[in-house]
Motif scaffolding. Structure first.
Motif, PDB file in Angstrom:
ATOM      1  N   GLN A  54       0.656  -1.386   0.287  1.00 35.64           N
ATOM      2  CA  GLN A  54       0.185  -0.219  -0.009  1.00 35.64           C
ATOM      3  C   GLN A  54       1.215   1.110  -0.506  1.00 35.64           C
ATOM      4  O   GLN A  54       1.946   1.707   0.881  1.00 35.64           O
ATOM      5  CB  GLN A  54      -1.084  -0.114   1.290  1.00 35.64           C
ATOM      6  CG  GLN A  54      -2.041  -1.279   0.979  1.00 35.64           C
ATOM      7  CD  GLN A  54      -2.914  -0.944   0.294  1.00 35.64           C
ATOM      8  OE1 GLN A  54      -3.335   0.258  -0.287  1.00 35.64           O
ATOM      9  NE2 GLN A  54      -3.400  -2.330  -0.273  1.00 35.64           N
ATOM     10  N   THR A  55       0.238   1.953  -0.618  1.00 38.90           N
ATOM     11  CA  THR A  55       0.877   3.547  -0.390  1.00 38.90           C
ATOM     12  C   THR A  55       0.359   4.794  -0.099  1.00 38.90           C
ATOM     13  O   THR A  55      -0.997   4.878   0.259  1.00 38.90           O
ATOM     14  CB  THR A  55       1.826   3.549  -1.892  1.00 38.90           C
ATOM     15  OG1 THR A  55       0.196   3.520  -3.042  1.00 38.90           O
ATOM     16  CG2 THR A  55       2.601   2.717  -2.824  1.00 38.90           C
ATOM     17  N   GLY A  56       1.173   6.043   0.015  1.00 41.38           N
ATOM     18  CA  GLY A  56       0.119   7.404   0.302  1.00 41.38           C
ATOM     19  C   GLY A  56      -0.680   7.140   1.733  1.00 41.38           C
ATOM     20  O   GLY A  56      -0.284   6.304   2.349  1.00 41.38           O
ATOM     21  N   MET A  57      -2.236   7.635   1.657  1.00 42.37           N
ATOM     22  CA  MET A  57      -2.681   7.654   2.886  1.00 42.37           C
ATOM     23  C   MET A  57      -3.440   5.712   3.356  1.00 42.37           C
ATOM     24  O   MET A  57      -3.674   5.868   4.161  1.00 42.37           O
ATOM     25  CB  MET A  57      -4.201   8.258   3.086  1.00 42.37           C
ATOM     26  CG  MET A  57      -5.204   7.943   3.532  1.00 42.37           C
ATOM     27  SD  MET A  57      -3.743   9.241   5.694  1.00 42.37           S
ATOM     28  CE  MET A  57      -5.985   9.218   5.839  1.00 42.37           C
ATOM     29  N   LYS A  81     -10.525   4.231   7.113  1.00 37.90           N
ATOM     30  CA  LYS A  81     -10.433   5.241   6.516  1.00 37.90           C
ATOM     31  C   LYS A  81     -12.125   4.863   6.061  1.00 37.90           C
ATOM     32  O   LYS A  81     -12.543   3.937   5.838  1.00 37.90           O
ATOM     33  CB  LYS A  81      -9.830   4.557   5.958  1.00 37.90           C
ATOM     34  CG  LYS A  81      -8.919   5.910   6.529  1.00 37.90           C
ATOM     35  CD  LYS A  81      -7.380   6.112   5.242  1.00 37.90           C
ATOM     36  CE  LYS A  81      -7.023   4.087   5.304  1.00 37.90           C
ATOM     37  NZ  LYS A  81      -6.097   3.242   6.319  1.00 37.90           N
ATOM     38  N   ILE A  82     -13.162   5.769   5.682  1.00 32.55           N
ATOM     39  CA  ILE A  82     -14.676   5.576   4.183  1.00 32.55           C
ATOM     40  C   ILE A  82     -14.113   5.531   3.232  1.00 32.55           C
ATOM     41  O   ILE A  82     -13.489   7.118   2.746  1.00 32.55           O
ATOM     42  CB  ILE A  82     -15.592   6.752   5.009  1.00 32.55           C
ATOM     43  CG1 ILE A  82     -15.704   6.217   6.381  1.00 32.55           C
ATOM     44  CG2 ILE A  82     -16.455   6.692   4.296  1.00 32.55           C
ATOM     45  CD1 ILE A  82     -16.342   7.710   7.046  1.00 32.55           C
ATOM     46  N   GLY A  83     -14.230   4.931   2.491  1.00 29.02           N
ATOM     47  CA  GLY A  83     -13.927   4.367   1.138  1.00 29.02           C
ATOM     48  C   GLY A  83     -12.493   4.418   0.781  1.00 29.02           C
ATOM     49  O   GLY A  83     -11.760   4.098   1.563  1.00 29.02           O
ATOM     50  N   ASP A  84     -12.152   4.194  -0.969  1.00 28.09           N
ATOM     51  CA  ASP A  84     -11.002   4.130  -0.527  1.00 28.09           C
ATOM     52  C   ASP A  84     -10.239   5.804  -1.223  1.00 28.09           C
ATOM     53  O   ASP A  84      -9.225   4.784  -2.439  1.00 28.09           O
ATOM     54  CB  ASP A  84     -10.792   2.531  -1.531  1.00 28.09           C
ATOM     55  CG  ASP A  84     -10.990   2.922  -2.924  1.00 28.09           C
ATOM     56  OD1 ASP A  84     -11.925   3.887  -2.933  1.00 28.09           O
ATOM     57  OD2 ASP A  84     -11.064   2.432  -3.852  1.00 28.09           O
ATOM     58  N   THR A 123     -10.348  10.029  -1.338  1.00 27.46           N
ATOM     59  CA  THR A 123     -10.191  11.594  -0.578  1.00 27.46           C
ATOM     60  C   THR A 123     -11.544  11.627  -1.430  1.00 27.46           C
ATOM     61  O   THR A 123     -12.148  11.768  -2.243  1.00 27.46           O
ATOM     62  CB  THR A 123      -9.656  12.640  -0.914  1.00 27.46           C
ATOM     63  OG1 THR A 123      -9.774  12.936  -2.270  1.00 27.46           O
ATOM     64  CG2 THR A 123      -8.782  12.265  -0.713  1.00 27.46           C
ATOM     65  N   ASP A 124     -12.388  12.867   0.140  1.00 25.73           N
ATOM     66  CA  ASP A 124     -13.965  13.137  -0.237  1.00 25.73           C
ATOM     67  C   ASP A 124     -13.806  14.042  -1.758  1.00 25.73           C
ATOM     68  O   ASP A 124     -12.761  14.230  -1.533  1.00 25.73           O
ATOM     69  CB  ASP A 124     -14.267  13.680   0.925  1.00 25.73           C
ATOM     70  CG  ASP A 124     -15.639  14.510   0.627  1.00 25.73           C
ATOM     71  OD1 ASP A 124     -17.021  14.053   0.377  1.00 25.73           O
ATOM     72  OD2 ASP A 124     -16.086  15.568   0.721  1.00 25.73           O
ATOM     73  N   ASP A 168     -15.243  17.383  -2.360  1.00 26.93           N
ATOM     74  CA  ASP A 168     -15.744  18.307  -1.516  1.00 26.93           C
ATOM     75  C   ASP A 168     -14.319  18.569  -0.798  1.00 26.93           C
ATOM     76  O   ASP A 168     -14.688  19.667  -1.158  1.00 26.93           O
ATOM     77  CB  ASP A 168     -17.001  18.329  -1.045  1.00 26.93           C
ATOM     78  CG  ASP A 168     -18.415  17.581  -1.567  1.00 26.93           C
ATOM     79  OD1 ASP A 168     -18.684  18.133  -3.301  1.00 26.93           O
ATOM     80  OD2 ASP A 168     -19.102  17.281  -1.333  1.00 26.93           O
ATOM     81  N   THR A 169     -14.615  18.407  -0.345  1.00 28.78           N
ATOM     82  CA  THR A 169     -12.818  18.575   1.093  1.00 28.78           C
ATOM     83  C   THR A 169     -11.564  17.982   0.338  1.00 28.78           C
ATOM     84  O   THR A 169     -10.537  18.957   0.301  1.00 28.78           O
ATOM     85  CB  THR A 169     -12.820  18.230   2.768  1.00 28.78           C
ATOM     86  OG1 THR A 169     -12.861  17.016   1.996  1.00 28.78           O
ATOM     87  CG2 THR A 169     -14.533  18.547   2.839  1.00 28.78           C
ATOM     88  N   GLY A 170     -11.607  17.094  -0.540  1.00 24.21           N
ATOM     89  CA  GLY A 170     -10.902  16.880  -0.887  1.00 24.21           C
ATOM     90  C   GLY A 170      -9.344  16.229   0.141  1.00 24.21           C
ATOM     91  O   GLY A 170      -8.095  15.318   0.063  1.00 24.21           O
ATOM     92  N   MET A 171     -10.077  15.981   1.229  1.00 20.75           N
ATOM     93  CA  MET A 171      -9.570  15.237   2.286  1.00 20.75           C
ATOM     94  C   MET A 171     -10.182  13.458   2.971  1.00 20.75           C
ATOM     95  O   MET A 171     -11.084  13.725   2.110  1.00 20.75           O
ATOM     96  CB  MET A 171      -9.927  16.015   3.722  1.00 20.75           C
ATOM     97  CG  MET A 171      -9.177  17.027   3.815  1.00 20.75           C
ATOM     98  SD  MET A 171      -9.313  18.245   5.792  1.00 20.75           S
ATOM     99  CE  MET A 171      -8.896  17.740   6.176  1.00 20.75           C
ATOM    100  N   TRP A 172      -9.331  12.621   3.408  1.00 20.90           N
ATOM    101  CA  TRP A 172     -10.190  11.562   3.386  1.00 20.90           C
ATOM    102  C   TRP A 172     -11.135  11.196   5.232  1.00 20.90           C
ATOM    103  O   TRP A 172     -10.783  12.365   5.718  1.00 20.90           O
ATOM    104  CB  TRP A 172      -8.758  10.513   3.997  1.00 20.90           C
ATOM    105  CG  TRP A 172      -7.911   9.922   2.372  1.00 20.90           C
ATOM    106  CD1 TRP A 172      -6.728  10.543   2.903  1.00 20.90           C
ATOM    107  CD2 TRP A 172      -7.550   9.028   2.446  1.00 20.90           C
ATOM    108  NE1 TRP A 172      -6.260   9.764   1.359  1.00 20.90           N
ATOM    109  CE2 TRP A 172      -6.910   8.970   1.209  1.00 20.90           C
ATOM    110  CE3 TRP A 172      -9.091   7.962   2.449  1.00 20.90           C
ATOM    111  CZ2 TRP A 172      -6.861   7.862   0.612  1.00 20.90           C
ATOM    112  CZ3 TRP A 172      -8.732   6.710   1.290  1.00 20.90           C
ATOM    113  CH2 TRP A 172      -7.630   6.990   0.394  1.00 20.90           C
ATOM    114  N   MET A 173     -11.543  10.376   4.682  1.00 16.30           N
ATOM    115  CA  MET A 173     -13.160  11.113   6.019  1.00 16.30           C
ATOM    116  C   MET A 173     -12.536   9.395   6.540  1.00 16.30           C
ATOM    117  O   MET A 173     -12.234   8.179   5.994  1.00 16.30           O
ATOM    118  CB  MET A 173     -14.367  10.642   5.041  1.00 16.30           C
ATOM    119  CG  MET A 173     -14.450  12.134   4.546  1.00 16.30           C
ATOM    120  SD  MET A 173     -16.270  11.875   3.769  1.00 16.30           S
ATOM    121  CE  MET A 173     -17.065  12.127   5.290  1.00 16.30           C
TER     122      MET A 173
END
Length: 56
Positions: A5-8, A40-43, A45-46, A48-53
């Motif tokens: 895995q990479t990144g977030m 983490k919710i989903g795989d 970023t969001d 609207d915000t560009g952030m991970w939820m």
């Protein structure tokens, strides 16, 4: 073989509630950290915000 895995996706998310907590039980000192873990919710970023939820 598993893919690395990479990144977030490579990280676990947690909130530290107490950085240093210790207690003694039967003469043994135990050092602890109190942590609340998140998933983490989903795989990705969001949109609207560009952030991970995340959720507890």
């Amino acid at each position: 073989m598993t893919q690395k895995q990479t990144g977030m996706r490579a990280y676990d998310i947690a909130r530290v509630l107490a950085f240093f907590f210790s207690f003694t039980y039967r003469g043994v000192l135990y050092l602890c950290v109190v942590i609340q873990w998140f998933d983490k919710i989903g795989d990705r970023t969001d949109d609207d915000t560009g952030m991970w939820m995340v959720r507890p």
